[in-house]
Write an enzyme that holds these catalytic residues in place. Structure first.
Site, PDB file in Angstrom:
ATOM      1  N   ASP A  83       0.849  -1.191   0.000  1.00 37.84           N
ATOM      2  CA  ASP A  83       0.000   0.000   0.000  1.00 37.84           C
ATOM      3  C   ASP A  83       0.892   1.251   0.000  1.00 37.84           C
ATOM      4  OD1 ASP A  83      -2.404   1.420   0.187  1.00 37.84           O
ATOM      5  OD2 ASP A  83      -2.382   1.419   2.378  1.00 37.84           O
ATOM      6  N   HIS A  84       0.656   2.155  -0.945  1.00 40.05           N
ATOM      7  CA  HIS A  84       1.392   3.419  -1.036  1.00 40.05           C
ATOM      8  C   HIS A  84       2.916   3.252  -1.069  1.00 40.05           C
ATOM      9  CE1 HIS A  84      -2.090   6.076  -0.641  1.00 40.05           C
ATOM     10  NE2 HIS A  84      -2.561   5.229   0.250  1.00 40.05           N
ATOM     11  N   GLY A 189      -8.080   8.547   6.713  1.00 40.83           N
ATOM     12  CA  GLY A 189      -8.247   8.892   8.124  1.00 40.83           C
ATOM     13  C   GLY A 189      -9.699   8.969   8.578  1.00 40.83           C
ATOM     14  N   LYS A 192     -13.079  12.824   7.369  1.00 40.63           N
ATOM     15  CA  LYS A 192     -13.088  12.960   5.911  1.00 40.63           C
ATOM     16  C   LYS A 192     -13.899  14.143   5.423  1.00 40.63           C
ATOM     17  CE  LYS A 192     -12.685   7.944   5.305  1.00 40.63           C
ATOM     18  NZ  LYS A 192     -11.234   7.871   5.181  1.00 40.63           N
ATOM     19  N   GLY A 220      -9.019   5.681   0.937  1.00 37.75           N
ATOM     20  CA  GLY A 220      -9.737   6.526   1.890  1.00 37.75           C
ATOM     21  C   GLY A 220     -11.211   6.201   1.990  1.00 37.75           C
ATOM     22  N   SER A 222     -12.931   4.277   4.324  1.00 41.02           N
ATOM     23  CA  SER A 222     -13.557   3.872   5.586  1.00 41.02           C
ATOM     24  C   SER A 222     -14.817   4.692   5.806  1.00 41.02           C
ATOM     25  CB  SER A 222     -12.581   4.091   6.753  1.00 41.02           C
ATOM     26  OG  SER A 222     -11.663   3.010   6.816  1.00 41.02           O
TER      27      SER A 222
HETATM   28  P1  13P Z   1      -9.037   4.883   5.235  1.00 44.59           P
HETATM   29  O1  13P Z   1      -8.179   5.786   6.060  1.00 44.59           O
HETATM   30  O2  13P Z   1     -10.297   5.553   4.819  1.00 44.59           O
HETATM   31  O3  13P Z   1      -9.297   3.581   5.897  1.00 44.59           O
HETATM   32  O4  13P Z   1      -8.240   4.572   3.875  1.00 44.59           O
HETATM   33  C1  13P Z   1      -7.221   3.596   3.880  1.00 44.59           C
HETATM   34  C2  13P Z   1      -6.422   3.608   2.627  1.00 44.59           C
HETATM   35  O5  13P Z   1      -6.720   4.258   1.649  1.00 44.59           O
HETATM   36  C3  13P Z   1      -5.203   2.776   2.624  1.00 44.59           C
HETATM   37  O6  13P Z   1      -4.456   2.960   1.464  1.00 44.59           O
HETATM   38  O1  G3H Z   2      -3.389   5.067   3.374  1.00 46.81           O
HETATM   39  C1  G3H Z   2      -2.774   4.871   4.408  1.00 46.81           C
HETATM   40  C2  G3H Z   2      -3.059   3.666   5.213  1.00 46.81           C
HETATM   41  O2  G3H Z   2      -4.109   3.907   6.103  1.00 46.81           O
HETATM   42  C3  G3H Z   2      -1.828   3.175   5.877  1.00 46.81           C
HETATM   43  O3  G3H Z   2      -1.482   4.008   6.924  1.00 46.81           O
HETATM   44  O4  G3H Z   2       0.924   4.465   6.562  1.00 46.81           O
HETATM   45  O5  G3H Z   2      -0.140   4.732   8.820  1.00 46.81           O
HETATM   46  O6  G3H Z   2       0.232   2.470   7.867  1.00 46.81           O
HETATM   47  P1  G3H Z   2      -0.012   3.917   7.584  1.00 46.81           P
HETATM   48 ZN    ZN Z   3      -4.547   4.955   0.704  1.00 49.23          ZN
END
Ligand code: 13P
Ligand code: G3H
Ligand code: ZN
Length: 340
Positions: A83-84, A189, A192, A220, A222
């Site tokens: 992720d990212h 987060g 939002k 994003g 959630s």
């Molecule tokens: P949330 O913060 O909305 O759960 O998004 C998570 C996310 O995009 C992880 O890459």
């Molecule tokens: O998009 C970000 C995810 O919620 C991961 O968050 O980098 O704090 O693990 P983190």
């Molecule tokens: Zn993300």
């Protein structure tokens, strides 16, 4: 061992009226909560690991926790996703670590730099049979900090940060990516929206026209369930203005548009935190971690079961179909697993 790339999942999800939940894992209880929920609901899933998670848990530990989950549930189609990711080196490391999918996020770079970074990362990943997600546009929540904007400035100028449909077409053609994370009004987060939550579905429609068949990803996403916010606030927390993406809007994105992957991390954190707070407040003598992490894990199971159900992601019951698609494609696995 249906550990797979995201391809067979997205092949079916694109116009199948469902999306795959991509859940962030940071420890054993979170991983178990997600996998148990998906096992009960027979849902395909993506377990995703951020750079921060790799650092927090030490990836060696996470890798074995994830391997245990895959071993426990050979009936489930599972992808392991970065992720990212921010560098080609990290992509290379994850490919070597056995990830089946990676995200390379150059969205905060100038456009041509993003193209060059994603093109290189895609070459590395594809050479090893790993699928690639990239991002165009800018989400709120975390990413605006990168360019020095506060949340209010971001919201005021939101149109400018949404994914540009023409650019998306150019980007996917030049980089060869397998899926694209789009900025359509969601943000990372627990805070939002200040006012009414609305997603830019018109953008999604335009992107689907300029990029036909390209699986779209919603970060994003959630929903920040009120039940968890209420528990957190009741038992000593302070999250008064937390607000997420309403689940019916996620459901619409999934059922009506080409959104194939929906990222959820914050809701997992909230479920765990709410239950831990409740135990600490109602049983102040409790000091056995199993007795507060256990209820947290149970709360994650219920929450993820609802997420994969028909009112949100609609992926429940799709595990067998995804496995069939994977078999139809010749069971492709990353080179790491000894097959192409
Ligand atoms: P949330 O913060 O909305 O759960 O998004 C998570 C996310 O995009 C992880 O890459
Ligand atoms: O998009 C970000 C995810 O919620 C991961 O968050 O980098 O704090 O693990 P983190
Ligand atoms: Zn993300």
């Amino acid at each position: 061992m249906p550990l797979m790339t995201t391809k067979p999942m997205f092949d079916l999800a694109y116009d199948g009226g469902f999306a795959i939940g991509a859940f962030n894992v940071n420890n054993m209880e979170i991983t178990q909560g997600i996998i148990e929920a998906c096992a009960v609901e027979k849902s395909p899933l993506i377990l995703q690991v951020s750079k921060g998670a790799r650092k927090y848990a030490n990836y060696r530990y996470l890798r074995h926790i994830i391997a245990a989950a895959v071993e426990e549930h050979p009936e489930l189609p599972i992808a392991i996703h970065l992720d990212h990711g921010d560098t080609v080196d990290l992509v290379q490391t994850c490919v070597s670590d056995g990830f089946t999918s990676v995200m390379i996020d150059g969205s905060h770079h100038p456009y041509e730099e993003n193209v060059a970074l994603c093109k290189k990362a895609t070459e590395v990943a594809h050479a090893n049979g790993v699928t690639v997600e990239a991002e165009l546009g800018m989400l709120g929540g975390i990413e605006e900090d990168v360019v020095g904007l506060n949340a209010e400035e971001y919201q005021k100028n939101i149109e400018k940060f949404l994914t540009d449909p023409q650019q998306a077409a150019d980007f996917s053609k030049r980089t060869g990516i397998d899926s694209l994370a789009v900025a359509i009004g969601t943000s990372h987060g627990a805070y939002k929206f200040k006012h009414e939550a609305t997603l830019a579905f018109n953008r999604v429609e335009q992107i689907m026209k300029t990029c036909p068949g390209l699986p779209l990803v919603m970060h994003g996403s959630s929903s920040v369930p009120q039940e968890f916010i209420d528990l957190i606030n009741k038992y000593g927390g302070a999250m008064p203005n937390a607000k997420g993406v309403p689940e019916d809007q996620i459901n619409m994105a999934v059922k009506k548009y080409g959104v194939c992957k929906v990222n959820i991390d914050t809701d997992l954190r909230l479920a765990l935190t709410a239950k831990i707070r409740e135990v600490f407040a109602t049983k102040p003598a409790e000091f056995d971690p199993r007795n507060y992490l256990g209820p947290g894990r149970e709360a994650i199971i219920s929450m993820v079961r609802r997420k994969v159900g028909p009112t949100v992601l609609n992926s429940a019951g799709k595990a067998d179909a995804v496995i069939k698609q994977w078999e139809k494609l010749g069971k492709p696995l990353p080179a790491y697993y000894g097959r192409k």
